[in-house]
Enzyme design. Sequence first.
Site, PDB file in Angstrom:
ATOM      1  N   LYS A 173      -0.292 112.263 131.492  1.00 19.77           N
ATOM      2  CA  LYS A 173      -0.216 112.181 130.147  1.00 19.77           C
ATOM      3  C   LYS A 173      -0.336 110.770 129.817  1.00 19.77           C
ATOM      4  O   LYS A 173       0.301 109.629 130.482  1.00 19.77           O
ATOM      5  CB  LYS A 173       1.123 112.885 129.536  1.00 19.77           C
TER       6      LYS A 173
ATOM      7  N   ASP B 138      10.486 114.925 129.543  1.00 21.39           N
ATOM      8  CA  ASP B 138       9.074 115.161 129.637  1.00 21.39           C
ATOM      9  C   ASP B 138       8.581 116.449 130.149  1.00 21.39           C
ATOM     10  O   ASP B 138       7.433 116.735 129.890  1.00 21.39           O
ATOM     11  CB  ASP B 138       8.176 113.935 130.329  1.00 21.39           C
TER      12      ASP B 138
HETATM   13  O1  C5P Z   1      15.119 112.690 130.731  1.00 24.31           O
HETATM   14  P1  C5P Z   1      14.808 111.758 131.917  1.00 24.31           P
HETATM   15  O2  C5P Z   1      15.304 112.093 133.113  1.00 24.31           O
HETATM   16  O3  C5P Z   1      13.359 111.487 131.720  1.00 24.31           O
HETATM   17  O4  C5P Z   1      15.413 110.415 131.274  1.00 24.31           O
HETATM   18  C1  C5P Z   1      15.835 109.277 132.153  1.00 24.31           C
HETATM   19  C2  C5P Z   1      16.646 108.327 131.233  1.00 24.31           C
HETATM   20  O5  C5P Z   1      15.990 107.847 130.138  1.00 24.31           O
HETATM   21  C3  C5P Z   1      17.935 108.969 130.590  1.00 24.31           C
HETATM   22  O6  C5P Z   1      18.864 109.132 131.528  1.00 24.31           O
HETATM   23  C4  C5P Z   1      17.851 108.198 129.568  1.00 24.31           C
HETATM   24  O7  C5P Z   1      18.843 107.063 129.850  1.00 24.31           O
HETATM   25  C5  C5P Z   1      16.744 107.605 129.156  1.00 24.31           C
HETATM   26  N1  C5P Z   1      16.240 108.442 128.057  1.00 24.31           N
HETATM   27  C6  C5P Z   1      16.844 108.321 126.960  1.00 24.31           C
HETATM   28  N2  C5P Z   1      15.956 109.151 125.767  1.00 24.31           N
HETATM   29  C7  C5P Z   1      14.969 110.142 125.937  1.00 24.31           C
HETATM   30  C8  C5P Z   1      14.441 110.271 127.418  1.00 24.31           C
HETATM   31  C9  C5P Z   1      15.140 109.473 128.260  1.00 24.31           C
HETATM   32  O8  C5P Z   1      17.516 107.606 126.656  1.00 24.31           O
HETATM   33  N3  C5P Z   1      14.523 110.745 124.986  1.00 24.31           N
END
Ligand code: C5P
Length: 297
Positions: free
Chosen positions: A12, A138
């Site tokens: 994406k 995501d």
């Molecule tokens: O959800 P994901 O594992 O992809 O997120 C990785 C890190 O990115 C989270 O631990 C957080 O620190 C940050 N994040 C965030 N806000 C989001 C997505 C991710 O702060 N909407």
Amino acid sequence: MIQRLELPAPAKVNLGLEILRRRDDGFHDLNTVFATLDFGDTIALSSRSDHAITCQVVGADLPADDANLAVRAAKRLRELVGESAGLGMTIEKRIPMGAGLGGGSSDAAAVLMGASRIWGVEPPLPLVEQLALELGSDVPFFLRGGVARAGGRGEQLESLALRLPWTVLLINPGIHIATPAAFAAVGRQGERPASDLATALAAGIEDPSILRGSLVNDFEAAVFERHPELEALKRDLYEAGAIFALMSGSGATIFGLFEAHEAAERARARFAGHWSVVTRFRAYSSASIDSIIERSE
Ligand code: C5P
């Protein structure tokens, strides 16, 4: 019962990415548009007569254990549906990692969709979506693919019936950016207003200058400060004839949109030495969640 299944796990890009506020749970509320591409990984799933969940990765140095999101997705789904059967996974990796293209998330979503079919189970859609969000912000988007406006962490999704006409040139200079570090570098204080990205994108199909005036990626300033070569790549894409260029996700991939396929191919030649791909937007994920919806109703 299905013995073997092959699914696309598309990459994406984010057509606009606004970091609205930092939440008390440490995540950030976003306003973004995700769009899947006609380029990505391929996941082959097969049934196993034993109870093992195995994973083979072709094309990248990616762990085949729980550090791999696709493996975690299979294990969590198996717990959710109370299965004991095994699963064989082969991931043909083409999407660069830590690149802002959602590769790991897309693989995980493909496994959630495909493993249900291999096991012949019909988990209710809301539970699959919840599991997807637990795996990563995501992942819920990749259950549907196509073009979608997203709010919250990325799970509040609204599909947009837009046909994006452009050819996409992806350029990745091999820089890996850790998403949490990128959020920290942005250091969002207070709240930022959300733009109407869906309207801007629809208008931008008629008049690309609207894209340039309306779609931003809030990660760019902080990431470009640390990696000025990325800002230079974005400038180069415009010089090479892109009607719009932006960093995807938290980087480091920069993409350019072109009105003609040949123009994108010509532009690509200027970025020899970097990883690059010319592709198109993919209207929908061929492993669309529609089939899961059918089975859960
Ligand atoms: O959800 P994901 O594992 O992809 O997120 C990785 C890190 O990115 C989270 O631990 C957080 O620190 C940050 N994040 C965030 N806000 C989001 C997505 C991710 O702060 N909407």
